[in-house]
Design a protein around this motif. Structure first.
Motif, PDB file in Angstrom:
ATOM      1  N   VAL A  27      40.403  35.602  42.992  1.00  0.00           N
ATOM      2  CA  VAL A  27      39.526  36.696  42.960  1.00  0.00           C
ATOM      3  C   VAL A  27      39.471  37.055  44.550  1.00  0.00           C
ATOM      4  O   VAL A  27      39.400  38.505  44.986  1.00  0.00           O
ATOM      5  CB  VAL A  27      37.992  36.459  42.890  1.00  0.00           C
ATOM      6  N   ALA A  28      39.991  36.071  45.454  1.00  0.00           N
ATOM      7  CA  ALA A  28      39.837  36.577  46.894  1.00  0.00           C
ATOM      8  C   ALA A  28      40.958  37.572  47.496  1.00  0.00           C
ATOM      9  O   ALA A  28      41.127  38.197  48.162  1.00  0.00           O
ATOM     10  CB  ALA A  28      40.207  35.121  47.617  1.00  0.00           C
ATOM     11  N   SER A  29      42.207  37.533  46.686  1.00  0.00           N
ATOM     12  CA  SER A  29      43.175  38.471  46.844  1.00  0.00           C
ATOM     13  C   SER A  29      43.120  39.512  45.739  1.00  0.00           C
ATOM     14  O   SER A  29      43.945  40.530  45.882  1.00  0.00           O
ATOM     15  CB  SER A  29      44.640  37.599  46.896  1.00  0.00           C
ATOM     16  N   GLY A  30      42.287  39.260  44.778  1.00  0.00           N
ATOM     17  CA  GLY A  30      42.176  40.454  43.781  1.00  0.00           C
ATOM     18  C   GLY A  30      43.240  40.521  42.788  1.00  0.00           C
ATOM     19  O   GLY A  30      43.660  41.588  42.595  1.00  0.00           O
ATOM     20  N   PHE A  31      43.623  39.488  42.013  1.00  0.00           N
ATOM     21  CA  PHE A  31      44.610  39.168  41.166  1.00  0.00           C
ATOM     22  C   PHE A  31      44.137  38.219  40.171  1.00  0.00           C
ATOM     23  O   PHE A  31      43.644  37.277  40.170  1.00  0.00           O
ATOM     24  CB  PHE A  31      45.937  38.916  41.921  1.00  0.00           C
ATOM     25  N   VAL A  32      44.337  38.597  39.082  1.00  0.00           N
ATOM     26  CA  VAL A  32      44.219  37.907  37.786  1.00  0.00           C
ATOM     27  C   VAL A  32      45.433  37.946  36.702  1.00  0.00           C
ATOM     28  O   VAL A  32      46.049  39.378  36.427  1.00  0.00           O
ATOM     29  CB  VAL A  32      42.869  38.175  36.878  1.00  0.00           C
ATOM     30  N   GLN A  33      46.156  37.028  36.074  1.00  0.00           N
ATOM     31  CA  GLN A  33      46.853  37.010  35.056  1.00  0.00           C
ATOM     32  C   GLN A  33      46.894  36.189  33.765  1.00  0.00           C
ATOM     33  O   GLN A  33      46.648  35.129  34.217  1.00  0.00           O
ATOM     34  CB  GLN A  33      48.455  37.100  35.896  1.00  0.00           C
ATOM     35  N   THR A  34      47.161  36.619  32.935  1.00  0.00           N
ATOM     36  CA  THR A  34      47.380  35.811  31.812  1.00  0.00           C
ATOM     37  C   THR A  34      48.752  35.062  31.561  1.00  0.00           C
ATOM     38  O   THR A  34      49.613  35.548  32.218  1.00  0.00           O
ATOM     39  CB  THR A  34      47.085  36.201  30.391  1.00  0.00           C
TER      40      THR A  34
ATOM     41  N   ARG B 271      51.406  39.952  28.016  1.00  0.00           N
ATOM     42  CA  ARG B 271      50.372  39.272  28.920  1.00  0.00           C
ATOM     43  C   ARG B 271      49.804  40.526  29.778  1.00  0.00           C
ATOM     44  O   ARG B 271      50.058  41.634  29.720  1.00  0.00           O
ATOM     45  CB  ARG B 271      51.085  38.504  29.789  1.00  0.00           C
ATOM     46  N   VAL B 272      48.776  40.282  30.278  1.00  0.00           N
ATOM     47  CA  VAL B 272      47.814  41.267  31.225  1.00  0.00           C
ATOM     48  C   VAL B 272      47.885  40.749  32.703  1.00  0.00           C
ATOM     49  O   VAL B 272      47.614  39.592  32.933  1.00  0.00           O
ATOM     50  CB  VAL B 272      46.478  41.086  30.485  1.00  0.00           C
ATOM     51  N   SER B 273      47.958  41.701  33.551  1.00  0.00           N
ATOM     52  CA  SER B 273      47.892  41.506  34.916  1.00  0.00           C
ATOM     53  C   SER B 273      46.919  42.430  35.427  1.00  0.00           C
ATOM     54  O   SER B 273      46.788  43.721  34.937  1.00  0.00           O
ATOM     55  CB  SER B 273      49.415  41.914  35.787  1.00  0.00           C
ATOM     56  N   VAL B 274      46.078  42.157  36.346  1.00  0.00           N
ATOM     57  CA  VAL B 274      45.043  42.930  36.956  1.00  0.00           C
ATOM     58  C   VAL B 274      44.815  42.804  38.479  1.00  0.00           C
ATOM     59  O   VAL B 274      45.027  41.632  38.884  1.00  0.00           O
ATOM     60  CB  VAL B 274      43.368  42.653  36.250  1.00  0.00           C
ATOM     61  N   LYS B 275      45.031  43.921  39.070  1.00  0.00           N
ATOM     62  CA  LYS B 275      44.865  43.927  40.468  1.00  0.00           C
ATOM     63  C   LYS B 275      43.762  44.939  40.832  1.00  0.00           C
ATOM     64  O   LYS B 275      43.426  45.743  40.362  1.00  0.00           O
ATOM     65  CB  LYS B 275      46.210  44.484  41.275  1.00  0.00           C
ATOM     66  N   GLN B 276      43.156  44.515  42.041  1.00  0.00           N
ATOM     67  CA  GLN B 276      41.939  44.980  42.537  1.00  0.00           C
ATOM     68  C   GLN B 276      42.314  46.040  43.638  1.00  0.00           C
ATOM     69  O   GLN B 276      43.016  45.953  44.361  1.00  0.00           O
ATOM     70  CB  GLN B 276      41.042  44.216  42.977  1.00  0.00           C
ATOM     71  N   ASN B 277      41.773  47.183  43.608  1.00  0.00           N
ATOM     72  CA  ASN B 277      41.841  48.351  44.480  1.00  0.00           C
ATOM     73  C   ASN B 277      40.352  48.514  44.984  1.00  0.00           C
ATOM     74  O   ASN B 277      39.612  48.962  44.078  1.00  0.00           O
ATOM     75  CB  ASN B 277      42.648  49.327  43.900  1.00  0.00           C
ATOM     76  N   ALA B 278      40.047  48.608  46.309  1.00  0.00           N
ATOM     77  CA  ALA B 278      38.583  48.892  46.896  1.00  0.00           C
ATOM     78  C   ALA B 278      39.195  49.896  48.107  1.00  0.00           C
ATOM     79  O   ALA B 278      39.712  49.545  48.875  1.00  0.00           O
ATOM     80  CB  ALA B 278      37.983  47.983  47.120  1.00  0.00           C
ATOM     81  N   PHE B 279      38.539  50.963  48.103  1.00  0.00           N
ATOM     82  CA  PHE B 279      38.619  52.206  48.965  1.00  0.00           C
ATOM     83  C   PHE B 279      37.118  52.464  49.318  1.00  0.00           C
ATOM     84  O   PHE B 279      36.601  53.252  48.511  1.00  0.00           O
ATOM     85  CB  PHE B 279      39.646  53.297  48.644  1.00  0.00           C
ATOM     86  N   GLY B 280      36.801  52.209  50.658  1.00  0.00           N
ATOM     87  CA  GLY B 280      35.265  52.756  50.932  1.00  0.00           C
ATOM     88  C   GLY B 280      34.146  51.990  49.841  1.00  0.00           C
ATOM     89  O   GLY B 280      34.313  51.005  49.652  1.00  0.00           O
TER      90      GLY B 280
END
Length: 222
Positions: free
Chosen positions: A141-148, A165-174
């Motif tokens: 979560v700290a780097s914003g990544f999850v993967q099965t 499989r599923v990969s999730v990356k976080q994007n946050a702008f403002g």
């Protein structure tokens, strides 16, 4: 001399073989060239010794075989085997590429210092994934990544194994939060190892796993 030439021509001349295949819309290729659907007349010469026949149709296992000049049959019929994976999967334009989901502001907060609390959003990500996969392999979560881990399914009649499989990356702008989500779907020979080089991306996904895409969009999205 005339007799000799006649004998040579007889040896090298091609004979016709009628090739038919079930299903009737299957495509017939001869030595890599498309001939017809369902039925084709193929020329086989003793000079070339054989021709390579490929038969393919959506939903069936592709067949490759040879017709030899020594084979005296005038007609040959083939029946393709049904591809079990095709029956339990659907085509998707979203597999093997990241799609973006803009997260509802009900799932995160921002304090007066501009710091985001994403705990509800990440909890929702995990809930959706665990509805379809038994476990999550990587959570950072700290780097914003999850993967099965890879989910494997084997289809003996097609001599094929498929993995997802599923990969999730976080994007946050403002003050905007979104997730880049990728559902990977790949296939390889049932007899190959499970190393990455044994698999290739495909544009189909197992029906049991396909709803995860819309669930991410509806449960995370605005």
């Amino acid at each position: 001399m005339i007799v000799l030439v006649s004998s040579i021509n007889s040896t090298l001349c091609a004979r016709e073989v009628k090739v038919s295949v079930t299903p009737s819309d299957a495509k017939i290729y001869v030595d890599g060239n498309y001939y017809a659907d369902g039925v084709a007349t193929v020329n086989v010469s003793k000079k070339s010794e054989f021709v390579v026949i490929k038969l393919e149709s959506p939903g069936y296992v592709t067949m490759e075989t040879k017709i030899y000049a020594s084979d005296k049959r005038k007609a040959i019929s083939y029946t393709l085997r049904r591809d079990g994976f095709f029956d339990v999967s659907v085509a998707s334009g979203l597999v093997n590429k990241y799609f973006n989901v803009k997260v509802s502001k009900d799932l995160y907060t921002i304090d007066e210092n501009g710091k985001m609390d994403l705990s509800l959003a990440w909890k929702m990500i995990h809930q959706v994934i665990l509805n379809y996969f038994d476990e999550i392999q990587t959570t950072d979560v700290a780097s914003g990544f999850v993967q099965t881990p890879w989910h494997y399914a084997t289809f003996p009649e097609a001599e094929k194994q498929v993995r997802t499989r599923v990969s999730v990356k976080q994007n946050a702008f403002g003050d905007e939060l979104s997730f880049q989500i990728k559902v990977s779907s790949e296939a390889g020979s049932m007899y190959a190892s499970r190393r990455d080089e044994s698999f290739q991306e495909i544009d189909r996904i197992l029906k049991d796993l396909e709803p995860i895409i819309s669930e991410f969009q509806t449960r995370l999205g605005k």
